[in-house]
Every structure is written in C-alpha cells, then in structure tokens.
Design an enzyme around this catalytic site. Structure first.
Site, PDB file in Angstrom:
ATOM      1  N   ASP A 104      47.944  20.277  51.354  1.00  0.00           N
ATOM      2  CA  ASP A 104      48.924  21.246  51.863  1.00  0.00           C
ATOM      3  C   ASP A 104      49.651  21.824  50.303  1.00  0.00           C
ATOM      4  OD1 ASP A 104      50.249  22.768  53.583  1.00  0.00           O
ATOM      5  OD2 ASP A 104      51.881  21.535  54.000  1.00  0.00           O
ATOM      6  N   HIS A 141      59.228  31.111  50.766  1.00  0.00           N
ATOM      7  CA  HIS A 141      59.610  30.025  51.398  1.00  0.00           C
ATOM      8  C   HIS A 141      60.158  28.855  50.404  1.00  0.00           C
ATOM      9  CE1 HIS A 141      59.180  26.215  53.975  1.00  0.00           C
ATOM     10  NE2 HIS A 141      58.404  25.635  52.941  1.00  0.00           N
ATOM     11  N   GLU A 186      55.867  24.679  60.744  1.00  0.00           N
ATOM     12  CA  GLU A 186      55.172  25.544  59.479  1.00  0.00           C
ATOM     13  C   GLU A 186      54.285  26.367  60.079  1.00  0.00           C
ATOM     14  OE1 GLU A 186      55.362  23.093  55.949  1.00  0.00           O
ATOM     15  OE2 GLU A 186      57.535  22.924  55.852  1.00  0.00           O
ATOM     16  N   GLU A 234      51.316  28.312  58.619  1.00  0.00           N
ATOM     17  CA  GLU A 234      50.495  28.361  57.454  1.00  0.00           C
ATOM     18  C   GLU A 234      48.991  29.072  57.942  1.00  0.00           C
ATOM     19  OE1 GLU A 234      50.524  24.756  55.310  1.00  0.00           O
ATOM     20  OE2 GLU A 234      52.828  24.213  55.816  1.00  0.00           O
ATOM     21  N   ASP A 260      52.054  22.946  60.456  1.00  0.00           N
ATOM     22  CA  ASP A 260      52.261  21.856  59.731  1.00  0.00           C
ATOM     23  C   ASP A 260      53.666  21.246  60.288  1.00  0.00           C
ATOM     24  OD1 ASP A 260      52.648  19.843  57.856  1.00  0.00           O
ATOM     25  OD2 ASP A 260      53.377  20.996  56.435  1.00  0.00           O
ATOM     26  N   ARG A 306      62.508  17.588  59.700  1.00  0.00           N
ATOM     27  CA  ARG A 306      63.050  17.708  58.433  1.00  0.00           C
ATOM     28  C   ARG A 306      64.184  16.624  58.154  1.00  0.00           C
ATOM     29  NH1 ARG A 306      60.107  21.255  56.340  1.00  0.00           N
ATOM     30  NH2 ARG A 306      59.665  23.206  57.404  1.00  0.00           N
ATOM     31  N   GLN A 330      62.179  13.951  56.509  1.00  0.00           N
ATOM     32  CA  GLN A 330      61.793  14.519  55.113  1.00  0.00           C
ATOM     33  C   GLN A 330      62.869  14.355  54.164  1.00  0.00           C
ATOM     34  OE1 GLN A 330      60.112  18.557  55.177  1.00  0.00           O
ATOM     35  NE2 GLN A 330      59.720  18.511  53.307  1.00  0.00           N
ATOM     36  N   LYS A 383      55.819  14.503  57.933  1.00  0.00           N
ATOM     37  CA  LYS A 383      54.338  15.383  57.942  1.00  0.00           C
ATOM     38  C   LYS A 383      53.238  14.734  58.424  1.00  0.00           C
ATOM     39  CE  LYS A 383      56.414  18.773  55.152  1.00  0.00           C
ATOM     40  NZ  LYS A 383      56.414  20.240  55.461  1.00  0.00           N
ATOM     41  N   THR A 413      49.247  17.490  62.664  1.00  0.00           N
ATOM     42  CA  THR A 413      49.073  19.053  61.892  1.00  0.00           C
ATOM     43  C   THR A 413      47.933  19.518  62.883  1.00  0.00           C
ATOM     44  OG1 THR A 413      49.274  17.977  59.953  1.00  0.00           O
ATOM     45  CG2 THR A 413      48.498  20.420  60.044  1.00  0.00           C
ATOM     46  N   GLU A 444      64.187  27.862  57.840  1.00  0.00           N
ATOM     47  CA  GLU A 444      64.631  29.109  57.248  1.00  0.00           C
ATOM     48  C   GLU A 444      65.275  29.991  58.398  1.00  0.00           C
ATOM     49  OE1 GLU A 444      60.499  28.809  55.524  1.00  0.00           O
ATOM     50  OE2 GLU A 444      61.159  30.266  54.108  1.00  0.00           O
TER      51      GLU A 444
HETATM   52 MN    MN Z   1      53.404  22.454  55.009  1.00  0.00          MN
END
Ligand code: MN
Length: 419
Positions: free
Chosen positions: A128, A135, A201, A203, A235, A239, A242, A255, A259, A366
């Site tokens: 990844d 971002h 996420e 992606e 993904d 948080r 993380q 993570k 996925t 975000e």
């Molecule tokens: Mn990611």
C-alpha cells in the site's frame, strides 16, 4: 462502437470497457474467467473451449478455465491485446459469429445477477502506497502540525508499506470491527477494547502482469508491460489502533483486519483514452523515477455511506485518480529498484486519494477532520468515524463521449465486534 448485448445507459461495462473477473455460473462448475458486458457476464472459459478465442498468443490450452486471472495476467501485453480485440469483435452488433449462434450465445452470456463474483486473482503480495500529497499533508497537519505536514522524504520517493494479502476480500464481504490496543488521550498505558475509530480509505490498486527476476528492477519506462489493470480498493483502517502501534515500523493490525477490492479488473487498454498528465513534480524526482509518459488517468471517484437508518446511500465525497502525486510507473520502479521481485497477481494500492477540497477527501479521518467537524448524514445523523451497520461503497468511472468505462463498486458493511 456498439454491442448486440444490451448496455443500459450509464452502465460501467459497455463494449469499450471489457473488464475481467472471476465468477461462478448458476448451473455449477468451478469459478472461471469472465468479462462484464452491460448486465451480463461473458464466459471466456466456454468460448475458449469452443475455439472462439484462438490466436497466436491464446490457444485452447486455456488460461480462462481457472479460478484466478493469474495465468492470463502472466502472459503479458500481446496476449491481453489479442484477447481484448477478439472479445470486442465477438460482441460487436454487426458480427454474427456469436450473435447468431443462439445455443452458444445463451450459454455464454449469463445475467451477472445470477452469478457469484470472487477475488479476481490469487494475490501473493500486497503493498500500500501513500501517494496523494493532499492526503499525506492532511494527516501530517493533523498529527504533527501545519508548519511541516510532509516528512522530508515524501517529495523524493513514493512512501509505502508491505501489507497483508491474506485478508484482502472481494466486494460484499462484511468487515468485523476489531479489538486492539488503544492509548486513550492522557492515559499512562493502553487499554484492550473494540476500535472506536473505524475508517475507510478511498484507493485504487494495480494488478501486476508479468513479474521480474529477483535483483532485476523494472525500469520506469517498462512499467506498462507489467501492469495488467486496476480495481477499486477500500483500505479499512482502525485509526485508534493505528495511532498507538505505528511507530516506528508503520501500520500493522490497524490495517490487516480487511482490505476490500472490486471484482472487475479494468485494463490499461480500456483506460487509454482517459490518460492525462498528473501534478507537476517539484523537486524533480531522481532519474530512476523520471518517466517521459503521462501516467495519470481521469477516473472520477465517489464515496457513499449508508447507515442502518438510511434507505439509500448518501455521497459523502468526490475525488479523482488524477490527483495522485506519485504515479503507477513510479511506484513500480521504486518498489523494484532494490531488486525486489514482483509476481503475477501482486496488488499495489495507491494510498488514499484525497483531492484539494474538503468535499474531495478520501477518508473519514480527513472528512471529519479527526472528529472536529463530523460528517452530516440525512435524518440528522452525524459521523466522526464509522458506526456498526454502516455500509461504505466506493465507485469510479471514466466519462467518455456517450459512454462510461467504469469499475463497478467495492462495498462493505461494518459488523459489531464478535464476543
Ligand atoms: Mn491505505
């Protein structure tokens, strides 16, 4: 160009697209390769068995009667081009070869709704990246302050981490809220609790075709020979887990819980008309990362969220693949410059694709700016992070003149922790 197969207006799968996937027929048999056309799936295993796909690169020793695309991916660009032009010709409105073979046509074209879709490839390795400047800057500003949102290496190399391939799942697979270690603000030590900050996420990911030998990097100019096509990627990220675990080696359990990817792989040939230039890169990258080609693609992206109370999804963000600072050729050249070998079916994800405006951000972190401005949903619901029962759907498409080359969607629902 039109097909004799009906393609509803706005469909992601007109004859200009022809993405590959793995599906199970409703009448049994093992999973096999198909192509999406309108609301149907064309059974390539069957067509190949009947000799309809024969050519210099593709023979009846089929790469299509298999439960993954890996063997087809490994054949390389000349075989992909041959397959695409043969399939496109067979589906044309003015070609009777398949159109007027009623028995074969009815067996080879199956309503997508009646099939089951699987992961398109056996994914050996998953990486990844972190290639969106917006971002990386947003996350940096939130966690380190606005003065220096990007770390010193960011503008010089495409940052990435090695991910977990075993927990990559196909669209529709539910996602369990994980337990983990969480350091609450002001606490001396961590607690063990369900994540309270589940996120998505937005992606996209590329699938590797032919690989390279260990010790032989893929030059940036050769990238197109090694990239089979693209899918949508979510993904999923916890948080709070993380934030506590990521130093110094990067994300781990936050993570690897799951996925999600979309089932249809859209080829670079289908995307070619939508190629465009990406953001200007300054400082100029080192020579091994310099490419003379345009490597951005104008792919419109959308994030939808549907809570258990809502009867339809709401769009919470719109972004575009072309915003990415580091492109796929640079990612591949950088990944292999150490001599690292790629194998057919490996997946390289882009990193969260955020645009410049707050309504174009690619994660809840975000969009709700770390919980400080919660996202408003219909019926006065708000979200700082995902709640149990929330369904997140990512979709993307290229807008052509009167048609769309699309990716379908990748969707997943958050389920409560398992006791
Ligand atoms: Mn990611």
């Amino acid at each position: 160009m039109n097909s004799f197969v009906e393609v509803p207006s706005g469909s992601h799968f007109p004859i200009q697209n022809l993405p590959y996937g793995i599906f199970s027929r409703p009448d049994g048999g093992r999973p096999r390769v198909g192509v999406a056309i309108g609301e149907m799936i064309l059974d390539l295993a069957l067509l190949s068995e009947r000799g309809y796909l024969d050519g210099p690169h593709l023979t009846r020793l089929s790469v299509f009667d298999r439960p993954s695309l890996n063997a087809f991916m490994a054949l390389g660009r000349p075989a992909w081009r041959e397959a695409r032009s043969t399939i496109q010709a067979l589906l044309r409105h003015d070609n009777p070869a398949l159109r007027d073979e009623t028995e074969l046509r009815q067996r080879a074209l199956i309503p997508a709704k009646s099939t089951r879709l699987h992961l398109p490839a056996l994914i050996g390795d998953y990486t990844d990246f972190y290639s969106s400047r917006e971002h990386a800057s947003n996350v940096g500003a939130m966690f380190r302050g606005k003065e220096n949102p990007l770390l010193p290496n960011w503008l010089h190399l495409p940052v990435a981490y090695h991910g977990r391939a075993s927990s990559i799942v196909v669209s529709g697979t539910p996602v369990l809220r994980p337990y983990g270690q969480i350091l609450e603000s002001g606490a001396d030590g961590p607690v063990f609790a369900p994540s309270r900050e589940m996120d998505f996420e937005l992606e996209m990911g590329l699938f590797i075709g032919p690989g390279n030998e260990l010790g032989r990097p893929i030059p940036v100019e050769a990238a197109a020979e090694h990239i089979f096509g693209l899918v949508l990627v979510n993904d999923w990220s916890a948080r709070d887990i993380q934030r506590w675990e990521y130093r110094p080696l990067g994300p781990f359990l936050s993570k690897n819980l799951a996925t999600s990817i979309s089932p249809w792989v859209v080829t670079l040939d289908a995307l070619a008309p939508f190629r465009c230039s990406g953001p200007k890169q300054a400082p100029e990258p080192l020579p091994y990362l310099l490419s003379s080609d345009d490597w951005a693609y104008d792919i419109q992206l959308e994030i939808q969220l549907q809570s258990e109370k809502m009867d339809r999804p709401a769009v919470i963000s719109r972004s575009n693949f072309r915003y990415l600072y580091w492109n796929m050729a640079q990612q591949l050249a950088h990944h292999t410059i150490s001599g690292c070998n790629m194998r057919p079916g490996d997946l390289l994800a882009s990193g969260t694709i955020s645009g410049p405006e707050p309504h174009s951000y690619g994660s809840m972190l975000e969009l709700a700016w770390r919980g400080s401005r919660p996202v408003q949903l219909p019926d006065s619901e708000v979200r700082a992070f995902l709640a149990d029962g929330d369904r997140v759907t990512l979709t993307g498409w290229c807008q052509g003149d009167g048609y769309r080359v699309g990716f379908g969607q990748v969707s997943g629902q958050i389920l409560p922790v398992q006791e």
